[in-house]
Design a protein around this motif. Structure first.
Motif, PDB file in Angstrom:
ATOM      1  N   GLU A  87       0.823  -1.204   0.000  1.00  0.00           N
ATOM      2  CA  GLU A  87       0.000   0.000   0.000  1.00  0.00           C
ATOM      3  C   GLU A  87       0.860   1.258   0.000  1.00  0.00           C
ATOM      4  OE1 GLU A  87      -3.198   0.239  -0.349  1.00  0.00           O
ATOM      5  OE2 GLU A  87      -3.407  -1.941  -0.504  1.00  0.00           O
ATOM      6  N   PHE A  88       1.957   1.212   0.718  1.00  0.00           N
ATOM      7  CA  PHE A  88       2.852   2.363   0.767  1.00  0.00           C
ATOM      8  C   PHE A  88       3.416   2.679  -0.614  1.00  0.00           C
ATOM      9  CE2 PHE A  88       7.313   3.759   0.992  1.00  0.00           C
ATOM     10  CZ  PHE A  88       7.146   4.995   1.601  1.00  0.00           C
ATOM     11  N   TRP A  89       3.875   1.656  -1.330  1.00  0.00           N
ATOM     12  CA  TRP A  89       4.459   1.892  -2.647  1.00  0.00           C
ATOM     13  C   TRP A  89       3.389   2.260  -3.672  1.00  0.00           C
ATOM     14  CZ3 TRP A  89       9.151   3.157  -2.725  1.00  0.00           C
ATOM     15  CH2 TRP A  89      10.081   2.582  -1.883  1.00  0.00           C
ATOM     16  N   LYS A  90       2.169   1.793  -3.470  1.00  0.00           N
ATOM     17  CA  LYS A  90       1.084   2.219  -4.357  1.00  0.00           C
ATOM     18  C   LYS A  90       0.820   3.709  -4.207  1.00  0.00           C
ATOM     19  CE  LYS A  90      -1.565  -2.071  -4.884  1.00  0.00           C
ATOM     20  NZ  LYS A  90      -2.861  -2.757  -4.588  1.00  0.00           N
ATOM     21  N   ARG A  91       0.810   4.180  -2.961  1.00  0.00           N
ATOM     22  CA  ARG A  91       0.602   5.608  -2.741  1.00  0.00           C
ATOM     23  C   ARG A  91       1.743   6.428  -3.325  1.00  0.00           C
ATOM     24  NH1 ARG A  91      -0.976   3.647   2.423  1.00  0.00           N
ATOM     25  NH2 ARG A  91       1.059   4.274   3.266  1.00  0.00           N
ATOM     26  N   GLU A  92       2.972   5.931  -3.156  1.00  0.00           N
ATOM     27  CA  GLU A  92       4.114   6.635  -3.721  1.00  0.00           C
ATOM     28  C   GLU A  92       4.019   6.709  -5.241  1.00  0.00           C
ATOM     29  OE1 GLU A  92       6.885   8.130  -2.373  1.00  0.00           O
ATOM     30  OE2 GLU A  92       5.858   7.996  -0.449  1.00  0.00           O
ATOM     31  N   ALA A  93       3.636   5.611  -5.896  1.00  0.00           N
ATOM     32  CA  ALA A  93       3.521   5.591  -7.351  1.00  0.00           C
ATOM     33  C   ALA A  93       2.425   6.537  -7.826  1.00  0.00           C
ATOM     34  CB  ALA A  93       3.249   4.172  -7.837  1.00  0.00           C
ATOM     35  N   ALA A  94       1.290   6.556  -7.128  1.00  0.00           N
ATOM     36  CA  ALA A  94       0.205   7.459  -7.508  1.00  0.00           C
ATOM     37  C   ALA A  94       0.626   8.918  -7.362  1.00  0.00           C
ATOM     38  CB  ALA A  94      -1.035   7.167  -6.660  1.00  0.00           C
ATOM     39  N   MET A  95       1.358   9.235  -6.312  1.00  0.00           N
ATOM     40  CA  MET A  95       1.809  10.595  -6.099  1.00  0.00           C
ATOM     41  C   MET A  95       2.797  11.010  -7.186  1.00  0.00           C
ATOM     42  SD  MET A  95       3.506  12.248  -2.672  1.00  0.00           S
ATOM     43  CE  MET A  95       4.927  11.157  -2.754  1.00  0.00           C
ATOM     44  N   LEU A  96       3.703  10.124  -7.578  1.00  0.00           N
ATOM     45  CA  LEU A  96       4.664  10.440  -8.633  1.00  0.00           C
ATOM     46  C   LEU A  96       3.969  10.621  -9.985  1.00  0.00           C
ATOM     47  CD1 LEU A  96       7.593   8.017  -7.701  1.00  0.00           C
ATOM     48  CD2 LEU A  96       7.514  10.500  -7.402  1.00  0.00           C
ATOM     49  N   ARG A  97       2.930   9.806 -10.269  1.00  0.00           N
ATOM     50  CA  ARG A  97       2.192   9.973 -11.523  1.00  0.00           C
ATOM     51  C   ARG A  97       1.491  11.327 -11.571  1.00  0.00           C
ATOM     52  NH1 ARG A  97       1.039   4.331 -10.916  1.00  0.00           N
ATOM     53  NH2 ARG A  97      -0.870   4.862  -9.785  1.00  0.00           N
ATOM     54  N   GLN A  98       0.922  11.747 -10.448  1.00  0.00           N
ATOM     55  CA  GLN A  98       0.254  13.040 -10.395  1.00  0.00           C
ATOM     56  C   GLN A  98       1.256  14.181 -10.597  1.00  0.00           C
ATOM     57  OE1 GLN A  98      -3.019  13.585 -10.282  1.00  0.00           O
ATOM     58  NE2 GLN A  98      -2.601  15.780 -10.465  1.00  0.00           N
ATOM     59  N   GLN A  99       2.404  14.071  -9.986  1.00  0.00           N
ATOM     60  CA  GLN A  99       3.440  15.092 -10.177  1.00  0.00           C
ATOM     61  C   GLN A  99       3.884  15.158 -11.637  1.00  0.00           C
ATOM     62  OE1 GLN A  99       6.601  14.251  -7.431  1.00  0.00           O
ATOM     63  NE2 GLN A  99       5.423  14.849  -5.620  1.00  0.00           N
ATOM     64  N   LEU A 100       3.995  14.005 -12.291  1.00  0.00           N
ATOM     65  CA  LEU A 100       4.383  13.973 -13.697  1.00  0.00           C
ATOM     66  C   LEU A 100       3.329  14.642 -14.568  1.00  0.00           C
ATOM     67  CD1 LEU A 100       6.288  13.042 -15.934  1.00  0.00           C
ATOM     68  CD2 LEU A 100       5.100  10.833 -15.930  1.00  0.00           C
ATOM     69  N   ARG A 101       2.047  14.380 -14.293  1.00  0.00           N
ATOM     70  CA  ARG A 101       0.981  15.026 -15.067  1.00  0.00           C
ATOM     71  C   ARG A 101       0.999  16.534 -14.872  1.00  0.00           C
ATOM     72  NH1 ARG A 101      -2.034  10.260 -13.606  1.00  0.00           N
ATOM     73  NH2 ARG A 101      -2.756  11.300 -11.703  1.00  0.00           N
ATOM     74  N   ILE A 106       2.224  21.953 -17.120  1.00  0.00           N
ATOM     75  CA  ILE A 106       2.956  23.222 -17.055  1.00  0.00           C
ATOM     76  C   ILE A 106       3.835  23.396 -18.283  1.00  0.00           C
ATOM     77  CG2 ILE A 106       4.728  24.474 -15.763  1.00  0.00           C
ATOM     78  CD1 ILE A 106       3.613  23.208 -13.222  1.00  0.00           C
ATOM     79  N   TYR A 107       4.453  22.321 -18.736  1.00  0.00           N
ATOM     80  CA  TYR A 107       5.313  22.403 -19.918  1.00  0.00           C
ATOM     81  C   TYR A 107       4.511  22.791 -21.155  1.00  0.00           C
ATOM     82  CZ  TYR A 107       8.181  20.854 -23.841  1.00  0.00           C
ATOM     83  OH  TYR A 107       8.863  20.786 -25.021  1.00  0.00           O
ATOM     84  N   ARG A 108       3.351  22.161 -21.339  1.00  0.00           N
ATOM     85  CA  ARG A 108       2.523  22.485 -22.505  1.00  0.00           C
ATOM     86  C   ARG A 108       2.030  23.929 -22.450  1.00  0.00           C
ATOM     87  NH1 ARG A 108       0.738  17.039 -21.675  1.00  0.00           N
ATOM     88  NH2 ARG A 108      -0.933  17.786 -20.325  1.00  0.00           N
ATOM     89  N   GLN A 109       1.691  24.405 -21.269  1.00  0.00           N
ATOM     90  CA  GLN A 109       1.255  25.790 -21.146  1.00  0.00           C
ATOM     91  C   GLN A 109       2.384  26.765 -21.456  1.00  0.00           C
ATOM     92  OE1 GLN A 109      -0.364  26.075 -17.213  1.00  0.00           O
ATOM     93  NE2 GLN A 109      -2.250  24.984 -17.712  1.00  0.00           N
ATOM     94  N   MET A 110       3.600  26.450 -21.030  1.00  0.00           N
ATOM     95  CA  MET A 110       4.736  27.317 -21.328  1.00  0.00           C
ATOM     96  C   MET A 110       5.075  27.297 -22.807  1.00  0.00           C
ATOM     97  SD  MET A 110       7.249  26.819 -18.041  1.00  0.00           S
ATOM     98  CE  MET A 110       8.222  28.254 -18.508  1.00  0.00           C
ATOM     99  N   MET A 111       4.671  26.237 -23.530  1.00  0.00           N
ATOM    100  CA  MET A 111       4.862  26.176 -24.971  1.00  0.00           C
ATOM    101  C   MET A 111       3.703  26.819 -25.723  1.00  0.00           C
ATOM    102  SD  MET A 111       7.806  24.836 -25.353  1.00  0.00           S
ATOM    103  CE  MET A 111       7.783  24.568 -27.114  1.00  0.00           C
ATOM    104  N   GLY A 112       2.738  27.397 -24.980  1.00  0.00           N
ATOM    105  CA  GLY A 112       1.612  28.072 -25.611  1.00  0.00           C
ATOM    106  C   GLY A 112       0.465  27.161 -25.976  1.00  0.00           C
TER     107      GLY A 112
END
Length: 212
Positions: A87-101, A106-112
């Motif tokens: 469960e701990f690693w599942k939460r960590e993976a979900a948090m990292l996926r959200q950070q990546l999204r 932000i990258y797409r917005q900075m590219m207009g």
């Protein structure tokens, strides 16, 4: 004679018990302090007397030591429980996926791109961030140019120190296109200017022709 072996058991005499407690308490806290200094360890110790009085020592702070202890125990408990670890690693993976999204958005917005959902305030903040980024890029570019100019100036200064200041022969050689390192010998001679003939031009030869 050496000291006899002390039997480890409760001391019945209250006075002797209090004296022993005081001596050994001070020795224990002293050893804890020495351990922290000599070994760069985080040490904490608490002692309660028979009357409930607290004696403590902490190399950093007792709150920090207790917090670190609790965190360590929780980590050991999770490692011992496979379900909790998964469960701990599942939460960590979900948090990292959200950070990546979030970073991709932000990258797409900075590219207009994908600006339709942004308000005027969000667009203004995005514009300010882009201006700051552009200013940083320009400053870095100008700094690199300045470094290159200073590097060239140092090379020219070192060259002048080695070869001396440029002289007339140096300029003449360069003008002739021979170069500084040319091995072609150059022989220059001064000549007197030729005297110009100011006599009147000779008359044309009479070919015996008469013009009408």
């Amino acid at each position: 004679m050496g000291r006899g072996k002390i039997v480890i058991q409760r001391i019945d005499n209250s006075t002797s018990r209090q004296v022993t407690f005081s001596k050994r308490r001070n020795g224990l806290l002293k050893k804890a302090k020495e351990l922290a200094i000599l070994c760069d360890a985080e040490v904490g110790g608490m002692i309660f007397s028979s009357t409930g009085k607290l004696y403590e020592f902490a190399s950093t702070s007792m709150k920090s030591v207790i917090g670190r202890y609790n965190k360590s125990k929780e980590g050991q408990h999770q490692l011992m429980n496979p379900t909790s670890e998964v469960e701990f690693w599942k939460r960590e993976a979900a948090m990292l996926r959200q950070q990546l999204r979030n970073l991709q958005e932000i990258y797409r917005q900075m590219m207009g791109e994908e600006l339709s959902g942004l308000s005027i305030k969000d667009l203004q903040n995005l514009e300010n961030q882009l201006e700051m980024s552009l200013r940083g890029v320009r400053m870095k570019k100008d700094q690199l140019r300045l470094d290159e100019i200073q590097k060239l100036n140092r090379k020219l200064s070192e060259r002048r120190d080695v070869h001396g200041p440029p002289n007339r022969d140096f300029h003449l050689t360069n003008c002739l296109g021979l170069g500084e390192d040319s091995r072609i010998p150059v022989h220059l001679q001064l000549r007197q200017p030729e005297q110009q003939n100011h006599d009147p031009p000779p008359r044309a030869m009479n070919l015996g022709l008469q013009l009408p």
